[in-house]
Write a protein that holds these residues in place. Sequence first.
Motif, PDB file in Angstrom:
ATOM      1  N   THR A  85       1.595   6.777  -6.972  1.00 38.90           N
ATOM      2  CA  THR A  85       0.456   7.464  -7.603  1.00 38.90           C
ATOM      3  C   THR A  85       0.210   8.855  -7.020  1.00 38.90           C
ATOM      4  N   GLY A 120      -6.789   4.041 -11.255  1.00 40.80           N
ATOM      5  CA  GLY A 120      -6.719   2.794 -10.504  1.00 40.80           C
ATOM      6  C   GLY A 120      -5.857   1.766 -11.174  1.00 40.80           C
ATOM      7  N   GLY A 121      -5.879   0.576 -10.613  1.00 37.92           N
ATOM      8  CA  GLY A 121      -5.077  -0.501 -11.159  1.00 37.92           C
ATOM      9  C   GLY A 121      -4.933  -1.604 -10.148  1.00 37.92           C
ATOM     10  N   ASP A 122      -3.904  -2.395 -10.319  1.00 36.83           N
ATOM     11  CA  ASP A 122      -3.638  -3.467  -9.369  1.00 36.83           C
ATOM     12  C   ASP A 122      -2.133  -3.706  -9.351  1.00 36.83           C
ATOM     13  N   THR A 123      -1.633  -4.131  -8.208  1.00 36.34           N
ATOM     14  CA  THR A 123      -0.202  -4.374  -8.071  1.00 36.34           C
ATOM     15  C   THR A 123      -0.009  -5.764  -7.494  1.00 36.34           C
ATOM     16  N   TYR A 160       6.659   5.234 -13.528  1.00 38.03           N
ATOM     17  CA  TYR A 160       5.456   6.041 -13.278  1.00 38.03           C
ATOM     18  C   TYR A 160       5.652   7.488 -13.714  1.00 38.03           C
ATOM     19  N   ILE A 178       1.942   1.750  -3.611  1.00 36.45           N
ATOM     20  CA  ILE A 178       0.893   2.315  -4.476  1.00 36.45           C
ATOM     21  C   ILE A 178       0.721   3.811  -4.174  1.00 36.45           C
ATOM     22  N   ILE A 214      -8.003   6.776  -7.470  1.00 35.09           N
ATOM     23  CA  ILE A 214      -7.375   5.737  -6.655  1.00 35.09           C
ATOM     24  C   ILE A 214      -7.805   5.870  -5.198  1.00 35.09           C
ATOM     25  N   GLY A 215      -7.983   4.732  -4.512  1.00 33.38           N
ATOM     26  CA  GLY A 215      -8.182   4.795  -3.073  1.00 33.38           C
ATOM     27  C   GLY A 215      -9.415   4.120  -2.538  1.00 33.38           C
ATOM     28  N   ASP A 216     -10.337   3.712  -3.394  1.00 30.96           N
ATOM     29  CA  ASP A 216     -11.477   2.955  -2.889  1.00 30.96           C
ATOM     30  C   ASP A 216     -11.493   1.596  -3.603  1.00 30.96           C
ATOM     31  N   PHE A 239       0.829  -1.215   0.000  1.00 35.34           N
ATOM     32  CA  PHE A 239       0.000   0.000   0.000  1.00 35.34           C
ATOM     33  C   PHE A 239       0.857   1.256   0.000  1.00 35.34           C
ATOM     34  N   VAL A 290      -3.877   0.925 -14.459  1.00 37.76           N
ATOM     35  CA  VAL A 290      -2.575   0.282 -14.684  1.00 37.76           C
ATOM     36  C   VAL A 290      -2.414  -0.922 -13.768  1.00 37.76           C
TER      37      VAL A 290
HETATM   38  P1  ADP Z   1      -8.189  -3.929  -3.763  1.00 32.41           P
HETATM   39  O1  ADP Z   1      -7.596  -4.750  -2.688  1.00 32.41           O
HETATM   40  O2  ADP Z   1      -9.553  -3.418  -3.480  1.00 32.41           O
HETATM   41  O3  ADP Z   1      -8.028  -4.514  -5.123  1.00 32.41           O
HETATM   42  P2  ADP Z   1      -5.765  -2.469  -3.944  1.00 32.41           P
HETATM   43  O4  ADP Z   1      -5.166  -2.471  -2.593  1.00 32.41           O
HETATM   44  O5  ADP Z   1      -5.287  -3.433  -4.961  1.00 32.41           O
HETATM   45  O6  ADP Z   1      -7.335  -2.579  -3.789  1.00 32.41           O
HETATM   46  O7  ADP Z   1      -5.617  -1.005  -4.551  1.00 32.41           O
HETATM   47  C1  ADP Z   1      -5.872   0.149  -3.777  1.00 32.41           C
HETATM   48  C2  ADP Z   1      -6.135   1.302  -4.705  1.00 32.41           C
HETATM   49  O8  ADP Z   1      -4.971   1.557  -5.458  1.00 32.41           O
HETATM   50  C3  ADP Z   1      -7.249   1.034  -5.718  1.00 32.41           C
HETATM   51  O9  ADP Z   1      -7.923   2.259  -5.928  1.00 32.41           O
HETATM   52  C4  ADP Z   1      -6.505   0.595  -6.944  1.00 32.41           C
HETATM   53  O10 ADP Z   1      -7.242   0.879  -8.088  1.00 32.41           O
HETATM   54  C5  ADP Z   1      -5.235   1.422  -6.850  1.00 32.41           C
HETATM   55  N1  ADP Z   1      -4.060   0.756  -7.442  1.00 32.41           N
HETATM   56  C6  ADP Z   1      -3.528  -0.445  -7.102  1.00 32.41           C
HETATM   57  N2  ADP Z   1      -2.427  -0.728  -7.836  1.00 32.41           N
HETATM   58  C7  ADP Z   1      -2.253   0.321  -8.673  1.00 32.41           C
HETATM   59  C8  ADP Z   1      -1.295   0.638  -9.679  1.00 32.41           C
HETATM   60  N3  ADP Z   1      -0.297  -0.186 -10.016  1.00 32.41           N
HETATM   61  N4  ADP Z   1      -1.415   1.823 -10.327  1.00 32.41           N
HETATM   62  C9  ADP Z   1      -2.434   2.662 -10.026  1.00 32.41           C
HETATM   63  N5  ADP Z   1      -3.352   2.427  -9.095  1.00 32.41           N
HETATM   64  C10 ADP Z   1      -3.285   1.280  -8.412  1.00 32.41           C
END
Ligand code: ADP
Length: 348
Positions: free
Chosen positions: A24, A132-135, A116, A20, A38-40, A17, A99
């Motif tokens: 961002t 938003g996105g996922d990591t 980034y 991220i 980002i954030g929800d 966290f 992303v």
């Molecule tokens: P969740 O567990 O609900 O999937 P995450 O902890 O993965 O949430 O992500 C928290 C927030 O950060 C979300 O709004 C998500 O879209 C954003 N986020 C996660 N990874 C990335 C990334 N690589 N780039 C941009 N935003 C991201």
Amino acid sequence: MAEQEEKFTSLESLGEFGLIDHLTQNFPLRNASSIKGIGDDCAVIENLSGQTVISTDALVEGVHFDLTYVPPRHLGYKAVIVNLSDVYAMNAMPKQILVTMAVSNRFGVEFLNELYEGMRLACEEHEVDLIGGDTTSSYSGLMLSLTVIGEAEEADITYRSGAKKNDLIVVSGDLGAAYLGLQLLEREKAVFKEDPNMQPQLKGYEYLLQRQLRPEARRDIPEILKGLDVKPTSMIDISDGLSSEILHLCKHSKVGAKLFEDKIPIDPKVYEVCEEFNLTTTTVALNGGEDYELLFTIDLSDHDKIKANPNLTVIGHISDESDGAQLVTRDGQFMPLTAQGWNAMTED
Ligand code: ADP
Ligand code: MG
């Protein structure tokens, strides 16, 4: 090809966290339709008017990019640009991106900062919001997947399927340079492998390298066309090469095409370097990929509106499906266009 050990901060030291948040933090929301970024659990977008276009593209290390010569900032920039290009090819405007990244512990925070920063630059130039996105972690290398969301009025959206007989085929910019940029980088990589003390010989090739490493998406073309009151009948972006994209338009529109070899826009540097590499310029322009120019068709009656624009070149016209897609060579011969893709490029 870095000479010194660079600073390395492990990703674990920030935590998922923290990472991220850190990556961002410099992405403001610019568009009225971006309600929550980002954030929800989800981002929220308001549908203001018209229709939504969405596209996604994955980039895999070793398949789509090679980090021995692609700096991470350029990679981030290009990853966004190639997605935006698909939106412009619909005659639409991009508004948001997401992303997703899978990254191994081989990479540090400094690398991702650069990645980034490249994405941030592209977002700024194209007025796009990262929402938003996922990591996630990966055992080997880096994978990026970007999703872009755009909007357009229903009447403006341009599909691959609308080309009609006698329409003119138009292309923006010039072709073939990005492919040669890649050839140059591959050549220098091979030299470097042989002798790590060799300095890369890339001076004088800036235009070709820029076209490969820092491509632009043609945001200006939908705007220019709108200003000229021209609605393309079909459109596609050139990611795989002119030949392959013309075949796509023909297939989806159920038409044929005549493309004139002497009309294809080619930069003088491409002629020069083709000679150096013993490649045929037309082959490179037809089959080299990654130019990210726009290829479209217009009604014949719109010719006067576009003909004075230096960004646009008429390269042929649409014909009957039964004619197929053909290249009319400089000496007047007809050759069928083939979708070679760029792996099949050979010297001749
Ligand atoms: P969740 O567990 O609900 O999937 P995450 O902890 O993965 O949430 O992500 C928290 C927030 O950060 C979300 O709004 C998500 O879209 C954003 N986020 C996660 N990874 C990335 C990334 N690589 N780039 C941009 N935003 C991201
Ligand atoms: Mg998640």
